[in-house]
Design a protein around this motif. Structure first.
Motif, mmCIF file in Angstrom:
data_model
loop_
_atom_site.group_PDB
_atom_site.id
_atom_site.type_symbol
_atom_site.label_atom_id
_atom_site.label_comp_id
_atom_site.label_asym_id
_atom_site.label_seq_id
_atom_site.Cartn_x
_atom_site.Cartn_y
_atom_site.Cartn_z
ATOM 1 N N CYS A 183 34.729 -6.900 -11.513
ATOM 2 C CA CYS A 183 33.891 -6.747 -12.702
ATOM 3 C C CYS A 183 32.892 -7.893 -12.739
ATOM 4 O O CYS A 183 33.288 -9.060 -12.798
ATOM 5 C CB CYS A 183 34.744 -6.740 -13.973
ATOM 6 S SG CYS A 183 33.722 -6.698 -15.474
ATOM 7 N N THR A 185 30.761 -8.654 -15.104
ATOM 8 C CA THR A 185 30.701 -9.285 -16.420
ATOM 9 C C THR A 185 31.820 -10.314 -16.586
ATOM 10 O O THR A 185 31.596 -11.436 -17.015
ATOM 11 C CB THR A 185 30.841 -8.215 -17.533
ATOM 12 O OG1 THR A 185 30.111 -7.062 -17.145
ATOM 13 C CG2 THR A 185 30.343 -8.743 -18.854
ATOM 14 N N CYS A 186 33.021 -9.886 -16.257
ATOM 15 C CA CYS A 186 34.175 -10.769 -16.449
ATOM 16 C C CYS A 186 34.368 -11.704 -15.269
ATOM 17 O O CYS A 186 35.232 -12.585 -15.302
ATOM 18 C CB CYS A 186 35.440 -9.950 -16.682
ATOM 19 S SG CYS A 186 35.327 -8.864 -18.110
ATOM 20 N N CYS A 200 35.858 -1.467 -16.588
ATOM 21 C CA CYS A 200 36.748 -2.602 -16.811
ATOM 22 C C CYS A 200 37.512 -2.429 -18.119
ATOM 23 O O CYS A 200 36.936 -2.052 -19.139
ATOM 24 C CB CYS A 200 35.909 -3.876 -16.847
ATOM 25 S SG CYS A 200 36.789 -5.341 -17.393
ATOM 26 N N ARG A 202 38.557 -4.584 -20.032
ATOM 27 C CA ARG A 202 38.303 -5.628 -21.003
ATOM 28 C C ARG A 202 36.910 -5.477 -21.629
ATOM 29 O O ARG A 202 36.754 -5.510 -22.847
ATOM 30 C CB ARG A 202 38.414 -6.975 -20.298
ATOM 31 C CG ARG A 202 38.373 -8.157 -21.212
ATOM 32 C CD ARG A 202 38.762 -9.415 -20.448
ATOM 33 N NE ARG A 202 38.415 -10.580 -21.246
ATOM 34 C CZ ARG A 202 37.249 -11.181 -21.168
ATOM 35 N NH1 ARG A 202 36.323 -10.755 -20.335
ATOM 36 N NH2 ARG A 202 37.002 -12.231 -21.941
ATOM 37 N N CYS A 203 35.886 -5.278 -20.758
ATOM 38 C CA CYS A 203 34.513 -5.249 -21.272
ATOM 39 C C CYS A 203 33.900 -3.853 -21.185
ATOM 40 O O CYS A 203 32.800 -3.645 -21.668
ATOM 41 C CB CYS A 203 33.647 -6.241 -20.491
ATOM 42 S SG CYS A 203 33.419 -5.753 -18.775
HETATM 43 ZN ZN LIG Z 1 34.928 -6.757 -17.477
#
Ligand SMILES: [Zn+2]
Ligand SMILES: [Zn+2]
Length: 752
Positions: A183, A185-186, A200, A202-203
């Protein structure tokens, strides 16, 4: 009347009177009270401590190692009820029993749970473990709790690191590129369960695949032996053996050497010995050691790179969708015609990292591939040509797997990266490489890469500055030896985890009891045991097998579906125990289905167990009280002697059956036979009443004796009530399981 009977009479009257008095206030079955009493008594007597060597046969019974999820589920209850019944049985038969386990405490689920709650995984895991231990104690499982451990304890993962270094130095661990989800972003890699519809967890941004170096465990050197040994494992049940066969993925066939244009030979395999002349192409695994020779052409090499970074493992079994690369090259086929050479991971999914002949005329997968590849359709073999002799050959689908994860909550991999020396393992005497415990991961980045106190190291090779590996070991790696520590006294684990003399005593484990999804763990444990045998520590295990016996059980479902929060059909063991008592829940779970069947949880089994135990309690206490009032009548006793004798035979029979069931861990049958024994006892009573109108003293004594025997056969399954009944009957609660042929002692004594 015999002298023995006369002199025995006053004593038995006293005893019967005491029984009557004791049982009066306790006529109602109150599981909460008796279970607390028995558990206190077990704790006070340290009843399940692992015995020191004393000449008795050692029996190590290994239950599954739970993840520290925080809650026992019904699958655990099933697992431990089977294992516990077996452990109690073996103990009661006079064996020295080790019944211990540890928590599989590292890994992604614990890390994700900690992220969700904003706590440190170390704290979360400890809290979960404490709670689960409490649940196990409440259920009355006879573990040696002193031997319980967490794989995330420093004293424990130090030995996971030792194992890593040991296997690395033996050439069984290596570093190679693997495809992982990433990912942007993360800034983190993701495990499969963190990717939902390509996004993902999470995001929710899209995830992409990247190639990065990871660590692999080599299982290839032991596949053949793992296969061969399956014939030796006589005490493994069908279900567990099936998983081992499945994981091996063995294919039998033939191999032959085909000439390549550059004058070399390529060995190709096929399971279709009789159809060699119909081969139309050759398929090469992207992991074949020679694959680079065939993909040197830049355009082909690019395709291979693309294939490797495309996560091919996910679709490799589907011949219609799997990637296939045409190398443009051809080699001489078995009967002379040129065969085009393709590269495809379908080879791995079927036969492992090898080369295989494509024979569309009799192989469906090959047919699907031929339909997609124009060059596969052109090749024709000359009519009447005879293929060369081929050698018998075997291939295995099982292959090396990645053991490293880009995660915080795991065993730090004990290597450093040095600019001068490259990858250098940390010397064993410098272990452990400590995992910082004061970390609250957020799911972003890699916490270990952001900790200079972790990251900076000096190179054990040259003394220069080095950087620690920030990957941690997948908890699957910890599990490779999770069956070992329980066999070592806790105080000796720091120094002698793999060298303590007790290991020779307890290993191999007499029985592993685990869920049917443990096949992969068990397979890899069998590989590592063989490696450690060859390296030295387990040299006493000649066949390299960690488990002499194995029982796998199927899962527990509800309403015909897997239990899940989402479906709202989760059955909570705590609630069941609070309402019905531990004995009832255990008995119900054991009775409801044989281990090889999926247990579809329903109230029926619970009602059955509840009725049986409640009924037995009431029946036994009523008969104890009535026995105290019974009259002595010599003539009546002589008249019913044959009925007492018959009960003795029924008891013999029952004990023999229950024993056989227990030896095979077929607890559902054993429980059924215990309930039949009660029916026999009740039948015995009816026959005497029919003949004489009532039971005399001799009849009652035999009846109570039979009830005591019944309680002893019940005690592996429902230990609390069984022991309470024995006490009420004036017996010792810890009296053992009846020996085979040990019948009622006195039915004949009344007949002289
Ligand atoms: Zn993410
Ligand atoms: Zn160095």
């Amino acid at each position: 009347m015999s002298a023995a009977y006369a002199s025995g009479a006053p004593r038995s009257t006293v005893r019967a009177t005491m029984r009557g008095a004791m049982s009066d206030g306790r006529r109602d079955y109150d599981p909460a009270r008796i279970e607390a009493d028995r558990q206190d008594a077990w704790a006070a007597a340290d009843a399940f401590a692992t015995p020191a060597p004393d000449g008795r046969p050692p029996v190590y019974i290994k239950p599954s190692s739970p993840f520290t999820s925080g809650n026992l589920h019904m699958g655990h209850v099933r697992d431990y009820s089977i294992g516990d019944a077996y452990a109690r049985f073996r103990r009661a038969r006079g064996d020295a029993v080790l019944f211990g386990f540890g928590f599989d405490a590292f890994g992604l689920p614990a890390e994700m749970a900690a992220i969700e709650r904003g706590v440190r995984p170390a704290d979360w895991v400890e809290r979960c473990g404490e709670r689960m231990l409490g649940q196990m104690k409440r259920l009355g499982f006879s573990f040696d709790f002193e031997r319980a451990f967490y794989s995330s304890d420093e004293s424990q993962y130090r030995w996971s690191q030792w194992l890593f270094v040991t296997l690395y130095e033996a050439g069984l661990i290596y570093r190679d590129d693997a495809t992982v989800d990433w990912c942007d972003t993360c800034q983190t890699t993701l495990a499969a369960l963190q990717v939902e519809d390509g996004r993902c967890w999470r995001c929710h941004n899209p995830v992409r695949l990247i190639r990065r170096p990871t660590w692999f465990l080599s299982v290839a050197p032991y596949l053949e032996e793992n296969d061969r040994n399956l014939e030796l494992l006589a005490d493994w049940d069908e279900l567990s053996l099936k998983t081992q066969h499945y994981i091996l993925g063995r294919s039998d066939g033939v191999e032959l050497d085909l000439p390549t244009p550059d004058g070399e030979l390529l060995t190709v395999f096929t399971p279709h010995e009789g159809a060699l002349s119909e081969a139309r192409f050759v398929l090469l695994s992207p992991r074949h050691p020679d694959v680079e020779r065939w993909t040197a052409e830049p355009a082909v090499g690019e395709q291979l790179d693309e294939l490797r970074s495309g996560g091919w493992e996910r679709s490799a079994r589907d011949a219609a969708a799997v990637p296939v690369i045409d190398t443009g090259a051809s080699i001489g086929g078995p009967v002379g015609a040129e065969l085009p050479l393709f590269v495809s991971p379908i080879v791995d999914a079927r036969f492992g990292p090898t080369a295989a002949l494509g024979i569309p005329s009799i192989d469906e997968a090959d047919e699907a591939i031929a339909a997609r590849m124009p060059r596969a359709q052109g090749a024709q073999s000359p009519a009447g040509a005879e293929p060369p002799a081929a050698r018998e050959a075997t291939r295995y689908r099982a292959f090396d797997f990645s053991i490293s994860r880009q995660r915080y909550w795991g065993t730090p991999i004990p290597v450093v990266h040095c600019e001068a020396c490259g990858v250098v393992p940390v010397p064993v005497e410098q272990l452990p490489v400590r995992l910082p415990r004061d970390v609250e991961p957020t799911g972003e980045g890699n916490p270990l890469a952001e900790r200079p106190d972790f990251l900076e190291a000096s190179c054990p090779g040259c003394g220069g500055t080095a950087r620690r590996e920030t990957d941690t070991l997948d908890c699957h790696f910890d599990a490779l030896w999770l069956w070992v520590p329980a066999a070592v006294p806790p105080e000796a684990r720091a120094e002698q985890m793999f060298s303590h003399p007790d290991l020779r005593r307890w290993l191999p484990a007499e029985r592993l009891v685990a869920g049917n999804d443990s096949g992969g763990f068990v397979f890899d444990q069998r590989v590592v045991t063989k490696a450690l045998r060859d390296i030295g520590p387990f040299s006493f295990l000649a066949d390299g097998e960690p488990f002499a016996g194995c029982l796998f059980h199927e899962m527990v479902i509800a309403d015909g579906r897997k239990m899940s929060k989402h479906l709202g059909n989760v059955v909570d063991p705590d609630e069941l125990v609070a309402e019905h008592g531990a004995d009832t829940v255990r008995l119900a779970v054991l009775y409801a289905a044989g281990p090889a069947k999926t247990l579809n949880w329903n109230e029926g089994a619970l009602r059955f167990a509840s009725r049986f135990l409640g009924g037995l309690w009431k029946y036994a206490h009523e008969r104890i009280a009535a026995a105290a009032e019974a009259r002595e009548d010599e003539e009546a006793a002589a008249d019913t002697a044959f009925i007492r004798e018959r009960l003795g035979k029924w008891c013999d029979n029952g004990v023999a059956r229950i024993t056989a069931d227990l030896q095979q861990l077929q607890m559902h049958k054993a429980v059924r036979n215990v309930t039949r024994l009660l029916e026999r006892i009740q039948d015995y009573e009816k026959r005497i009443v029919k003949r004489r109108g009532e039971l005399g003293k001799a009849d009652f004594e035999t009846l109570l004796e039979a009830l005591a025997l019944l309680a002893r056969t019940l005690s592996p399954f429902a230990p609390h009530i069984a022991e309470e009944l024995l006490l009420a009957l004036g017996e010792d609660a810890s009296v053992g399981f009846p020996a085979e042929g040990e019948s009622l002692s006195r039915p004949m004594a009344r007949n002289n």
